[in-house]
Enzyme design. Sequence first.
Site, short mmCIF file in Angstrom:
data_model
loop_
_atom_site.label_atom_id
_atom_site.label_comp_id
_atom_site.label_asym_id
_atom_site.label_seq_id
_atom_site.Cartn_x
_atom_site.Cartn_y
_atom_site.Cartn_z
CG ASP A 142 -2.01 0.96 1.28
OD1 ASP A 142 -2.25 1.67 0.14
OD2 ASP A 142 -2.63 1.00 2.07
CG ASP A 200 -3.44 3.63 -3.36
OD1 ASP A 200 -3.88 2.93 -3.64
OD2 ASP A 200 -3.20 4.44 -2.57
CD GLU A 201 -5.37 -0.46 -1.30
OE1 GLU A 201 -5.33 -1.48 -0.42
OE2 GLU A 201 -6.26 0.33 -1.21
#
Length: 687
Positions: free
Chosen positions: A124, A214-215
Amino acid sequence: MTTDGRKPQPEVQDAVAAATAQAVVGEHDTLKYHLLGPSLTKAGQDSVDQQKISEIIYNASKGSKYFNNEEYKDKNLTQKIEKILAKKRQLERMDLASDLRRADECIAELELSRDLSQTVIHIDCDAFYAAVEELDRPELKHVPMAVGKGVLTTCNYHARKFGCRSGMAGFVAMKLCPNLICLPLNFEKYTAKAQEVREILADYDPRFESSSIDEAYLNITEYCGEKGMNPEEAVTQIRNEVYEKTHITISAGIAANAKIAKIASNRNKPNGQFRVANDRATILAFMRDLPTRKVNGIGRVFERELDAIGVKTCGDIYSQRAYLSKLFGEKAFQFLMQCHLGLGRTKVQPAEEYERKSVGTESTFHDMSDKTELREKLRWIAEELEKDLTRTQFKGRTLVLKIKLHTYEVLTRQTVPPKAVGTADDLYTYSLPMMAKLEKEIPRMKLRLMGLRCTHLVSTKKTGIDFFGMRRLSSADGDASLSRTKVDEDGEWEVWPEEEFEAAARQERQDEMNELERLSQEHQSQDDVSALDPLTQEEELEEANRRHKHGREILPNPTPKKQSTSNARELGPSVGFQKPATGYVPPPKEEKLWMCPICARPQSASDKDFNDHIDFCLSRQTIKEAVRDTSPSPPALERPTSDGGGKENGHHYSHGNKRGRPPSKRKGEPVMSERGSKKLFFGVQGS
């Protein structure tokens, strides 16, 4: 007055008044908690006085349409919880020995599925949008800053100390932190930086799974085995490499499955990592004291329902196990049992390999009631959906129309067209009657959001299957391939209930963002319109629509880079994460095949590809299109003949022949013409 006509005693009146006041306070308490938003569990909020924040949000939004809608939803949820509690009281008076026994049997079966052999990590990026903006403006690293104008999308950790967080109206955040700097969104910049991170992740697990911009999830079991590293060392190396190459910090969770890895990645933020050991006792201890809201898939609504029956942590689930299926349903029961035991999926695969359930688009706009304008908007949405369907290579058998009234009430209608639809003309044609019917049902209908969505999808992708639905087998497959068509026992067919709950939680967050956008617009219109730039609200709507659209594109994973020995040496000792010169390439796996129940031929062991093939086998129309696309064009004839029905196509079909057999082809007669041979062997040109 009492039933006998006497006046109630003062102490009785006081007790009634106190009970009423307590009920009002309790009702407001639940509403205030609801207004805290979906991002309450974000990292950086632990030291914030949430009661103070809820009071500020409550007072700032009171009187708005958003507030009234949230109050309405909170009352409905309270009534639903009262029904759940009433049902639980009934169940407590019944003999639930069989339910208790069944729950214990379920736990025993689930325990047998526990897999402690894999190492899954959840990556993350820390405050991603804000971190990308800080690369261009380093001075923002030391002051409270957020990205997003009307609604905050990301806040840096300085802003989070004041209670600011994603999914918060901008004007509310300014009340919490008057010095907050808000920047406009720049999705092109964020997408480019995300791709840099993805290229690094591909070297560690080429089949990593992007869960958002973003993960990502990675299974690093093979990588650790190949390199002789333990998981902590491998994750430290990943984090160092990402920072050195992209200047973005990431946090990571390390665990035996994706569920725990996701929870663990939030434990040591920012720029940290946390591991839950692959040990049953450690996992159970970790989950026992974990608040239910920390589990991905349990949102605010489900959290309140569970809290009402006494389930505050995952450890509390066990004591209520006999009631869960009767109160919340079988799927919720299975999901909660997995949460209690700390079980989750270990399979990680690229996002594009998941079966897609729908393709849709929607648009937010200023209140609109003119019928001509609404039809123009519907046509525009149909054109946008056509682009999405073309890009994803799907058509839809079911078409869904979604509208949101100016009162925030959301309505959906659906229809089943006579054919799968994918063009703007068809989408508009079949959605227009639904819109017209809604206009009759709701006089003076005023909308602020409209959307179209296709479900029950049919792939338009060329499958590479020949006319007979057969998959061409290489010589390497041989007869041995048939032994691999059975479903194996390692969970390939397994579908975890968490997927449905995670999707519902994502939708809850998206709906919250949609409504907060309206709250921001309301505040601007009531505050001081004359002092605002006349384009501000238009820009805010554009930002909202871009936010809805962004992230729907599913990009294929980057190809792992193979570094040469010289390149590895050039990195030098200063990098601190030198990798072997060859890079990481997993050993080739034996291809698995599934047997098609229709054509009895082996097919690729992929849910999506297999379903596409089934659709292909079942669809006569698809076969006809395949014949038309792949068969050679018939040679021009000097004297075309008529088939008796006015069609001059070079074939001699008769009315009596329903199957279209040419008269020249009688029963028992061999096919001698060259044209007949071409038709027989169509689709294998050049062989």
